[in-house]
Design a protein around this motif. Structure first.
Motif, mmCIF file in Angstrom:
data_model
loop_
_atom_site.group_PDB
_atom_site.id
_atom_site.type_symbol
_atom_site.label_atom_id
_atom_site.label_comp_id
_atom_site.label_asym_id
_atom_site.label_seq_id
_atom_site.Cartn_x
_atom_site.Cartn_y
_atom_site.Cartn_z
ATOM 1 N N TYR A 27 -7.751 1.279 -17.635
ATOM 2 C CA TYR A 27 -7.086 0.016 -17.281
ATOM 3 C C TYR A 27 -6.267 -0.487 -18.463
ATOM 4 O O TYR A 27 -5.084 -0.851 -18.315
ATOM 5 C CB TYR A 27 -8.122 -1.029 -16.872
ATOM 6 C CG TYR A 27 -7.545 -2.424 -16.788
ATOM 7 C CD1 TYR A 27 -6.779 -2.817 -15.686
ATOM 8 C CD2 TYR A 27 -7.742 -3.351 -17.825
ATOM 9 C CE1 TYR A 27 -6.231 -4.096 -15.614
ATOM 10 C CE2 TYR A 27 -7.202 -4.620 -17.754
ATOM 11 C CZ TYR A 27 -6.446 -4.984 -16.647
ATOM 12 O OH TYR A 27 -5.895 -6.231 -16.585
ATOM 13 N N PHE A 28 -6.870 -0.506 -19.648
ATOM 14 C CA PHE A 28 -6.164 -1.004 -20.822
ATOM 15 C C PHE A 28 -5.027 -0.065 -21.238
ATOM 16 O O PHE A 28 -4.015 -0.517 -21.789
ATOM 17 C CB PHE A 28 -7.137 -1.243 -21.975
ATOM 18 C CG PHE A 28 -7.940 -2.502 -21.817
ATOM 19 C CD1 PHE A 28 -7.308 -3.746 -21.840
ATOM 20 C CD2 PHE A 28 -9.309 -2.468 -21.619
ATOM 21 C CE1 PHE A 28 -8.026 -4.916 -21.676
ATOM 22 C CE2 PHE A 28 -10.039 -3.635 -21.453
ATOM 23 C CZ PHE A 28 -9.398 -4.861 -21.484
ATOM 24 N N PHE A 29 -5.182 1.230 -20.968
ATOM 25 C CA PHE A 29 -4.076 2.151 -21.221
ATOM 26 C C PHE A 29 -2.875 1.790 -20.349
ATOM 27 O O PHE A 29 -1.734 1.783 -20.812
ATOM 28 C CB PHE A 29 -4.515 3.600 -20.946
ATOM 29 C CG PHE A 29 -3.388 4.592 -21.092
ATOM 30 C CD1 PHE A 29 -2.987 5.034 -22.344
ATOM 31 C CD2 PHE A 29 -2.712 5.082 -19.974
ATOM 32 C CE1 PHE A 29 -1.937 5.940 -22.487
ATOM 33 C CE2 PHE A 29 -1.672 5.974 -20.101
ATOM 34 C CZ PHE A 29 -1.279 6.410 -21.356
ATOM 35 N N GLN A 30 -3.140 1.485 -19.071
ATOM 36 C CA GLN A 30 -2.060 1.065 -18.167
ATOM 37 C C GLN A 30 -1.397 -0.209 -18.678
ATOM 38 O O GLN A 30 -0.170 -0.328 -18.673
ATOM 39 C CB GLN A 30 -2.625 0.820 -16.759
ATOM 40 C CG GLN A 30 -3.078 2.072 -16.019
ATOM 41 C CD GLN A 30 -1.905 2.930 -15.539
ATOM 42 O OE1 GLN A 30 -0.865 2.416 -15.155
ATOM 43 N NE2 GLN A 30 -2.086 4.226 -15.576
ATOM 44 N N VAL A 31 -2.203 -1.152 -19.121
ATOM 45 C CA VAL A 31 -1.665 -2.422 -19.609
ATOM 46 C C VAL A 31 -0.845 -2.221 -20.879
ATOM 47 O O VAL A 31 0.251 -2.781 -21.019
ATOM 48 C CB VAL A 31 -2.806 -3.421 -19.878
ATOM 49 C CG1 VAL A 31 -2.299 -4.670 -20.602
ATOM 50 C CG2 VAL A 31 -3.479 -3.817 -18.563
ATOM 51 N N LEU A 226 -9.565 4.202 -25.306
ATOM 52 C CA LEU A 226 -8.130 4.044 -25.077
ATOM 53 C C LEU A 226 -7.337 4.994 -25.963
ATOM 54 O O LEU A 226 -6.381 5.639 -25.511
ATOM 55 C CB LEU A 226 -7.728 2.593 -25.363
ATOM 56 C CG LEU A 226 -6.224 2.267 -25.418
ATOM 57 C CD1 LEU A 226 -5.530 2.644 -24.127
ATOM 58 C CD2 LEU A 226 -6.018 0.796 -25.724
ATOM 59 N N SER A 227 -7.751 5.116 -27.216
ATOM 60 C CA SER A 227 -7.078 6.026 -28.147
ATOM 61 C C SER A 227 -7.185 7.475 -27.684
ATOM 62 O O SER A 227 -6.235 8.248 -27.765
ATOM 63 C CB SER A 227 -7.673 5.870 -29.550
ATOM 64 O OG SER A 227 -7.032 6.728 -30.471
ATOM 65 N N GLY A 228 -8.372 7.846 -27.168
ATOM 66 C CA GLY A 228 -8.557 9.203 -26.651
ATOM 67 C C GLY A 228 -7.689 9.476 -25.435
ATOM 68 O O GLY A 228 -7.102 10.556 -25.302
ATOM 69 N N ILE A 229 -7.587 8.495 -24.543
ATOM 70 C CA ILE A 229 -6.716 8.641 -23.369
ATOM 71 C C ILE A 229 -5.265 8.761 -23.818
ATOM 72 O O ILE A 229 -4.495 9.583 -23.299
ATOM 73 C CB ILE A 229 -6.899 7.438 -22.419
ATOM 74 C CG1 ILE A 229 -8.314 7.441 -21.832
ATOM 75 C CG2 ILE A 229 -5.867 7.474 -21.291
ATOM 76 C CD1 ILE A 229 -8.690 6.163 -21.109
ATOM 77 N N ASN A 230 -4.895 7.960 -24.815
ATOM 78 C CA ASN A 230 -3.535 8.025 -25.359
ATOM 79 C C ASN A 230 -3.250 9.409 -25.951
ATOM 80 O O ASN A 230 -2.137 9.930 -25.833
ATOM 81 C CB ASN A 230 -3.353 6.947 -26.427
ATOM 82 C CG ASN A 230 -1.901 6.711 -26.777
ATOM 83 O OD1 ASN A 230 -1.138 6.141 -26.002
ATOM 84 N ND2 ASN A 230 -1.492 7.162 -27.950
ATOM 85 N N MET A 238 -4.395 6.704 -31.822
ATOM 86 C CA MET A 238 -3.768 5.477 -32.292
ATOM 87 C C MET A 238 -4.022 5.209 -33.771
ATOM 88 O O MET A 238 -3.200 4.610 -34.453
ATOM 89 C CB MET A 238 -4.225 4.302 -31.435
ATOM 90 C CG MET A 238 -3.630 4.364 -30.029
ATOM 91 S SD MET A 238 -4.182 3.036 -28.960
ATOM 92 C CE MET A 238 -2.938 3.164 -27.650
ATOM 93 N N GLY A 239 -5.150 5.657 -34.271
ATOM 94 C CA GLY A 239 -5.430 5.477 -35.698
ATOM 95 C C GLY A 239 -4.527 6.308 -36.584
ATOM 96 O O GLY A 239 -4.309 5.977 -37.756
#
Length: 315
Positions: A27-31, A226-230, A238-239
């Protein structure tokens, strides 16, 4: 038997929590990473009012003809589109980078500023923003390689005598800092960033706390998920997308600008970025300014700071 039931219950709870966290991560990845309307972004009126402190710049941009340039993205997947505004006889060009979910047209006041200083301007839409193709917002990490390609294109198109400055606002400011860590042509003489973040992960963690009031738990596992999905979708953790690490490889002159009341990208971040850069550097924290408002709040001082800085490094 009791122990077996207890273990099954614990495993069930862990699985349910895991599924819930992964679902929240998506969800946060979509946002955060998929382009579209964002409720947390303030929308500004497109009507130009004479009371606007940047009325002159906005009016100039609206009536000025723009050339369209197009290239393929560095990953060869998408067509990227930029506005180019020439300044007659100038061999100086400012590459101007928009912020998160902004379009090249939203940077018109900065086009006007640099044009007034005698610069051509090249203002690209980042991937997945404006007219440029793309599926995901790269927060500067993906875009940095596109900007290097735009610089190479610019030198081929307008001649290698060009002197180039890269300027970016917000996400564009982070992109500028990340570009600074690349092996750039010697024609790139200086960099200017306004209100960019220290890293993508730092900014996402800050927004999770500020926008959603998430405590450390579950904020910590959510950001990691979220970072893993990214990483799976966009290609990086992301890091790893760190302005600070890139600035530690930068030896070009750099001007850092930030508003003293910026709560979206905390003002504290500009000091960390400033310390990291290895080249000649200057910093200006605009008194009382919120995120990306330093130019509108202090138009004369903003222009003077940039003009004075660039006069030291571009002929």
């Amino acid at each position: 038997m009791k122990h077996k039931k207890l273990w099954l219950a614990l495993i069930t709870v862990v699985l349910v929590l895991g599924v819930a966290l992964v679902g929240a991560g998506y969800y946060f990845f979509q946002v955060a990473c998929v382009p579209g309307e964002k409720s947390f972004l303030s929308s500004e009126s497109k009507t130009i009012k004479k009371s606007d402190p940047l009325y002159r710049e906005k009016s100039w941009f609206k009536r000025t003809a723009k050339q369209k340039y197009r290239i393929k993205s560095a990953n060869h997947k998408y067509e990227l589109v930029a506005n180019y505004i020439p300044s007659a006889g100038s061999r100086k060009t400012a590459v101007i980078l928009p912020g998160y979910m902004d379009r090249k047209e939203d940077m018109g006041t900065y086009d006007a500023l640099f044009h007034e200083l005698g610069y051509n301007t090249l203002t690209p839409d980042p991937q997945a923003q404006g007219e440029s193709g793309g599926k995901y917002i790269g927060y500067g990490w993906v875009e940095k390689d596109d900007i290097k390609k735009w610089i190479d294109f610019l030198l081929q198109k307008t001649g290698r005598q060009q002197q180039i400055v890269v300027f970016g606002l917000s996400m564009g400011g982070a992109t500028t800092m990340m570009v600074g860590g690349l092996n750039l042509p010697q024609q790139v003489k200086a960099l200017i960033e306004d209100c960019g973040y220290t890293s993508v992960k730092d900014e996402i963690e800050h927004e999770a706390k500020e926008l959603y009031s998430l405590p450390l738990i579950p904020r910590f596992p959510l950001v990691e998920i979220l970072s893993g999905i990214n990483r799976l979708k966009v290609g990086y953790l992301m890091g790893d997308a760190s302005s600070i690490k890139q600035l530690q490889k930068n030896h070009r002159p750099m001007l850092f600008i930030h508003g003293s009341r910026d709560n979206f990208v905390p003002t504290t971040m500009v000091y960390q970025n400033y310390r990291a850069s290895k080249g000649p550097k200057e910093i200006w924290v605009a008194p009382g300014s919120k995120h990306a408002k330093s130019f509108a709040d202090h138009p004369k001082e903003y222009r003077k700071r940039i003009a004075t800085f660039l006069s030291k490094y571009l002929k």
